[in-house]
Design an enzyme around this catalytic site. Structure first.
Site, PDB file in Angstrom:
ATOM      1  N   LYS A 252       0.873  -1.172   0.000  1.00  0.00           N
ATOM      2  CA  LYS A 252       0.000   0.000   0.000  1.00  0.00           C
ATOM      3  C   LYS A 252       0.910   1.221   0.000  1.00  0.00           C
ATOM      4  O   LYS A 252       1.536   1.537   1.007  1.00  0.00           O
ATOM      5  CB  LYS A 252      -0.937   0.006   1.200  1.00  0.00           C
ATOM      6  CG  LYS A 252      -1.926   1.164   1.180  1.00  0.00           C
ATOM      7  CD  LYS A 252      -2.922   1.051   2.310  1.00  0.00           C
ATOM      8  CE  LYS A 252      -4.081   2.017   2.163  1.00  0.00           C
ATOM      9  NZ  LYS A 252      -3.677   3.421   2.053  1.00  0.00           N
ATOM     10  N   ARG A 273      -7.963  11.127  -7.328  1.00  0.00           N
ATOM     11  CA  ARG A 273      -9.023  10.347  -6.719  1.00  0.00           C
ATOM     12  C   ARG A 273     -10.354  11.103  -6.734  1.00  0.00           C
ATOM     13  O   ARG A 273     -11.410  10.520  -6.824  1.00  0.00           O
ATOM     14  CB  ARG A 273      -8.603  10.033  -5.288  1.00  0.00           C
ATOM     15  CG  ARG A 273      -9.673   9.450  -4.460  1.00  0.00           C
ATOM     16  CD  ARG A 273      -9.142   9.329  -3.055  1.00  0.00           C
ATOM     17  NE  ARG A 273     -10.205   8.838  -2.211  1.00  0.00           N
ATOM     18  CZ  ARG A 273     -10.040   7.868  -1.341  1.00  0.00           C
ATOM     19  NH1 ARG A 273      -8.877   7.311  -1.205  1.00  0.00           N
ATOM     20  NH2 ARG A 273     -11.027   7.484  -0.595  1.00  0.00           N
ATOM     21  N   GLU A 303      -0.748   4.342  -7.782  1.00  0.00           N
ATOM     22  CA  GLU A 303      -0.442   5.318  -6.739  1.00  0.00           C
ATOM     23  C   GLU A 303       0.881   5.971  -7.111  1.00  0.00           C
ATOM     24  O   GLU A 303       1.852   5.285  -7.432  1.00  0.00           O
ATOM     25  CB  GLU A 303      -0.343   4.601  -5.389  1.00  0.00           C
ATOM     26  CG  GLU A 303      -0.265   5.533  -4.206  1.00  0.00           C
ATOM     27  CD  GLU A 303      -1.639   6.004  -3.681  1.00  0.00           C
ATOM     28  OE1 GLU A 303      -2.671   5.753  -4.351  1.00  0.00           O
ATOM     29  OE2 GLU A 303      -1.655   6.624  -2.613  1.00  0.00           O
ATOM     30  N   PHE A 344      -1.770  -0.520 -10.117  1.00  0.00           N
ATOM     31  CA  PHE A 344      -2.384  -1.666  -9.454  1.00  0.00           C
ATOM     32  C   PHE A 344      -3.668  -2.150 -10.123  1.00  0.00           C
ATOM     33  O   PHE A 344      -4.226  -3.156  -9.705  1.00  0.00           O
ATOM     34  CB  PHE A 344      -2.608  -1.393  -7.963  1.00  0.00           C
ATOM     35  CG  PHE A 344      -3.375  -0.124  -7.645  1.00  0.00           C
ATOM     36  CD1 PHE A 344      -4.726  -0.026  -7.895  1.00  0.00           C
ATOM     37  CD2 PHE A 344      -2.725   0.958  -7.065  1.00  0.00           C
ATOM     38  CE1 PHE A 344      -5.439   1.123  -7.593  1.00  0.00           C
ATOM     39  CE2 PHE A 344      -3.434   2.127  -6.753  1.00  0.00           C
ATOM     40  CZ  PHE A 344      -4.801   2.197  -7.026  1.00  0.00           C
ATOM     41  N   LYS A 427      -7.879  -2.686   3.177  1.00  0.00           N
ATOM     42  CA  LYS A 427      -6.596  -2.058   3.498  1.00  0.00           C
ATOM     43  C   LYS A 427      -6.198  -2.436   4.913  1.00  0.00           C
ATOM     44  O   LYS A 427      -7.041  -2.589   5.793  1.00  0.00           O
ATOM     45  CB  LYS A 427      -6.694  -0.546   3.335  1.00  0.00           C
ATOM     46  CG  LYS A 427      -7.767   0.102   4.165  1.00  0.00           C
ATOM     47  CD  LYS A 427      -7.899   1.577   3.795  1.00  0.00           C
ATOM     48  CE  LYS A 427      -9.144   2.165   4.418  1.00  0.00           C
ATOM     49  NZ  LYS A 427      -9.437   3.510   3.978  1.00  0.00           N
TER      50      LYS A 427
HETATM   51  P1  AMP Z   1      -7.236   4.937   2.001  1.00  0.00           P
HETATM   52  O1  AMP Z   1      -6.994   6.211   1.244  1.00  0.00           O
HETATM   53  O2  AMP Z   1      -6.498   4.832   3.288  1.00  0.00           O
HETATM   54  O3  AMP Z   1      -8.701   4.605   2.076  1.00  0.00           O
HETATM   55  O4  AMP Z   1      -6.638   3.764   1.136  1.00  0.00           O
HETATM   56  C1  AMP Z   1      -7.042   3.536  -0.161  1.00  0.00           C
HETATM   57  C2  AMP Z   1      -6.056   4.168  -1.102  1.00  0.00           C
HETATM   58  O5  AMP Z   1      -4.803   3.500  -1.048  1.00  0.00           O
HETATM   59  C3  AMP Z   1      -6.433   4.052  -2.540  1.00  0.00           C
HETATM   60  O6  AMP Z   1      -7.387   5.003  -2.900  1.00  0.00           O
HETATM   61  C4  AMP Z   1      -5.122   4.265  -3.239  1.00  0.00           C
HETATM   62  O7  AMP Z   1      -4.925   5.644  -3.427  1.00  0.00           O
HETATM   63  C5  AMP Z   1      -4.092   3.809  -2.222  1.00  0.00           C
HETATM   64  N1  AMP Z   1      -3.299   2.636  -2.631  1.00  0.00           N
HETATM   65  C6  AMP Z   1      -1.979   2.481  -2.411  1.00  0.00           C
HETATM   66  N2  AMP Z   1      -1.527   1.304  -2.858  1.00  0.00           N
HETATM   67  C7  AMP Z   1      -2.602   0.665  -3.392  1.00  0.00           C
HETATM   68  C8  AMP Z   1      -2.775  -0.593  -4.023  1.00  0.00           C
HETATM   69  N3  AMP Z   1      -1.764  -1.467  -4.186  1.00  0.00           N
HETATM   70  N4  AMP Z   1      -4.026  -0.910  -4.442  1.00  0.00           N
HETATM   71  C9  AMP Z   1      -5.058  -0.043  -4.286  1.00  0.00           C
HETATM   72  N5  AMP Z   1      -4.946   1.153  -3.700  1.00  0.00           N
HETATM   73  C10 AMP Z   1      -3.729   1.522  -3.251  1.00  0.00           C
END
Ligand code: AMP
Length: 598
Positions: A252, A273, A303, A344, A427
């Site tokens: 991530k 996003r 990302e 990704f 996540k």
């Molecule tokens: P969050 O913003 O904490 O809800 O986490 C989701 C976000 O992680 C996604 O919207 C992406 O921007 C980011 N992200 C980073 N690495 C990945 C990955 N391998 N797959 C999907 N999302 C990722």
């Protein structure tokens, strides 16, 4: 359609808060409309002229609107200002002033189509004389408006429509007006919106051909897709359980999400996003993507993070965020903050929509579609089926600069679900809340040439800890942050006495700095935590064969430890103790997520 009918509907909406009641007001408003008017009414009700991603703005500041109101109602401008301060809303004030106007309304009644065209004119007025042109158009509109129409016109141009209509309420209303409100129809309408990010387009298709018309709405290169979102679970065991015992884990990356649209002719558009167009801030990615994507047209997602070009280490989020919103000096910033896009997902491959395919198929397509380079790579991924494997991958992800892992479902049905949050993606962020509190005294053993603003100076320094048993200096970080201009300017002189034309024998590192120094100068640094690294050599193999300890996100505290000689710097053994102490604190994960959702 008469604009008066729209204003009347907005007035009713304003006095309503329930979603159901709003839905019926909107459905009633939409039902009789033909495609042309409907799309306009839908956009206007969202407070927009065009779908949000097009970024069309009216560019009407408060002062400009006040001037137009003053002119249109024959009121002194200061009075307009005072009155609108009193009411707290220039719209209401305009309604009042237009209501008290002595002159008769000029010209024909306003229509939605006419108002919309004028608003488009206001939005497109650019350059010299544009402010006056905007005022003129607005004055002409207000001269023809009823008090109620005037109120909503002014609110619209100021971007404060305040009728409280959310996108999903519009989706509900469209379903009720054009598809007798069935759940299935609503799902299809929402699906079409999620793919196109354009409610006006969805409404047009519905008005023209009913629900069947939605089939014509698919992916289009250049139009962003609403992003799929992740759920969370508190432990890796629960992640695995939720995924049915087997999942693809990916690093991530903590950066900016980018949806890249690569057209057949190599044109690239990048969306954030929130679907804003951000290509202008990432000209390096725009240049690289046509080379990296083997078979356009394609839509891929990844990302974007900042990368240290020497160590290939991922930099903290703050670095890449410096690229956002940047309009000037792009060349310098590009050189100073190089980025990499870790892909990704893929939604359109070689012109074929693949978003509905299961994730394992999409990943295979993604791998086939990308020719990786320094700037564009694939997200690191591993399929795991037990907690031990998952934990190991998590550690690896964090050591590589990730903030945790993303688990992706491998099951049937693991399609890309645009605009939806669900357990198809989960996540999991590593639970470390405190940074390292101790500082570390590192010995400078090398330096890297600066770029951008630091051109001609050193941009970063290679630091080592001391291992008295082996009489070696083992590198543990490359530090570039925390130096002010004066300090950087001073560094070459401070280091000159230790310059070495060849790598000093007592230094061990996997990196190749531009200049080497014999151990002499000691700098105090702090960092987020200690991780395992393949390029650094502190306490080599003590935790895992082939890795050394490294300090993540190091920062110079500002203190040069002139009081310490190189052999008095932090030792490799002390670093190892710090690492072990930190691991004891971090594990097992409680699952608490320091981030307040998204
Ligand atoms: P969050 O913003 O904490 O809800 O986490 C989701 C976000 O992680 C996604 O919207 C992406 O921007 C980011 N992200 C980073 N690495 C990945 C990955 N391998 N797959 C999907 N999302 C990722």
């Amino acid at each position: 359609m008469r604009f008066a009918d729209l204003a009347a509907a907005y007035e009713r909406l304003e006095g309503t808060s329930g979603r159901l009641a709003m839905r019926s007001i909107l459905a009633e408003l939409f039902r009789p409309l033909g495609a042309g008017d409907l799309a306009k009414v839908v956009y206007l009700s969202q407070g927009l002229l065009r779908p949000e991603y097009e970024g069309v703005e009216l560019g009407v500041a408060d002062s400009l609107a006040r001037r137009a109101v003053a002119l249109a109602t024959g009121t002194e401008e200061p009075r307009v200002a005072t009155r609108s301060r009193e009411t707290g809303d220039l719209g209401t004030t305009t309604q009042e002033l237009v209501g008290g106007r002595s002159e008769a309304r000029a010209g024909a009644p306003l229509t939605v189509a006419g108002v919309y065209a004028d608003l488009e004119r206001i939005a497109s007025a650019k350059g010299e004389g544009s402010q006056e042109a905007k005022v003129r158009t607005l004055v002409e509109l207000l001269a023809r408006a009823s008090p109620l129409e005037a109120k909503f016109l002014v609110r619209f141009v100021l971007g404060t429509l305040r009728v409280g209509v959310r996108e999903m309420t519009i989706v509900d209303a469209l379903a009720e007006a054009f598809a007798s409100g069935t759940k299935e129809a609503r799902t299809r309408i929402e699906g079409a919106y999620n793919l196109s990010s354009d409610l006006g387009r969805v409404a047009t298709a519905l008005a023209e051909h009913g629900v069947a018309g939605l089939d014509t709405i698919g992916l289009t290169v250049g139009r962003p897709v609403r992003p799929m979102l992740a759920e969370r679970e508190p432990t890796l065991a629960e992640v695995l359980e939720r995924m049915g015992g087997r999942t693809a884990l990916e690093y991530k990356y903590d950066g900016l999400r980018v949806q890249a649209h690569v057209a057949a002719d190599g044109t690239v558009r990048l969306f954030s996003r929130r679907l804003e167009e951000i290509g202008a801030q990432f000209p390096d990615l725009v240049a690289e993507l046509p080379k990296a994507i083997v078979a356009p047209p394609a839509i891929v997602e990844g990302e974007c993070v900042s990368i240290d070009p020497d160590t290939d280490e991922i930099q903290p989020f703050q670095e890449v965020s410096r690229r956002r919103g940047r309009k000037h000096d792009l060349d310098r910033v590009q050189a100073e903050i190089p980025v990499c896009l870790f892909l990704f997902d893929i939604l359109l491959a070689g012109g074929r929509p693949v978003y509905a395919d299961d994730f394992p198929d999409r990943r295979r397509r993604l791998e086939a579609a990308v020719r990786p380079s320094d700037r564009v790579r694939l997200a690191t991924q591993r399929v795991v089926s037990d907690v031990a494997g998952a934990t190991e991958f998590l550690e690896e992800a964090v050591a590589a600069g990730g903030e945790g892992v993303m688990a992706k479902s491998l099951k049937t049905g693991s399609a890309y679900r645009a605009g939806a949050r669900g357990y198809w993606w989960i996540k999991y962020k590593r639970d470390y809340t405190e940074g390292l509190t101790d500082s570390i005294d590192g010995v400078v053993v090398g330096a890297f040439a600066g770029r951008g603003r630091r051109a001609g100076l050193f941009g970063a320094f290679l630091l080592a800890v001391y291992d008295p048993k082996r009489a070696r200096f083992e590198s543990f970080c490359k530090v570039g942050s925390g130096f002010d201009d004066a300090r950087l300017a001073e560094m070459p002189k401070r280091l000159a006495p230790f310059a070495s034309p060849v790598p000093p024998e007592e230094v061990e590192t996997g990196l190749a700095p531009d200049r080497w120094f014999r151990p002499g100068l000691v700098l105090e640094v702090q960092g987020a935590e200690l991780t395992l690294s393949p390029v650094h050599r502190a306490a080599p193999g003590a935790i895992r064969p082939g890795t050394g300890l490294a300090l993540r996100f190091p920062r110079f505290t500002g203190r040069i430890r002139d009081d310490k000689g190189p052999t008095e710097a932090t030792t490799a053994h002390e670093l190892l103790e710090l690492y072990r102490h930190q691991v004891r604190h971090a594990a097992p994960s409680s699952g608490a997520d320091p981030e307040p959702g998204d």
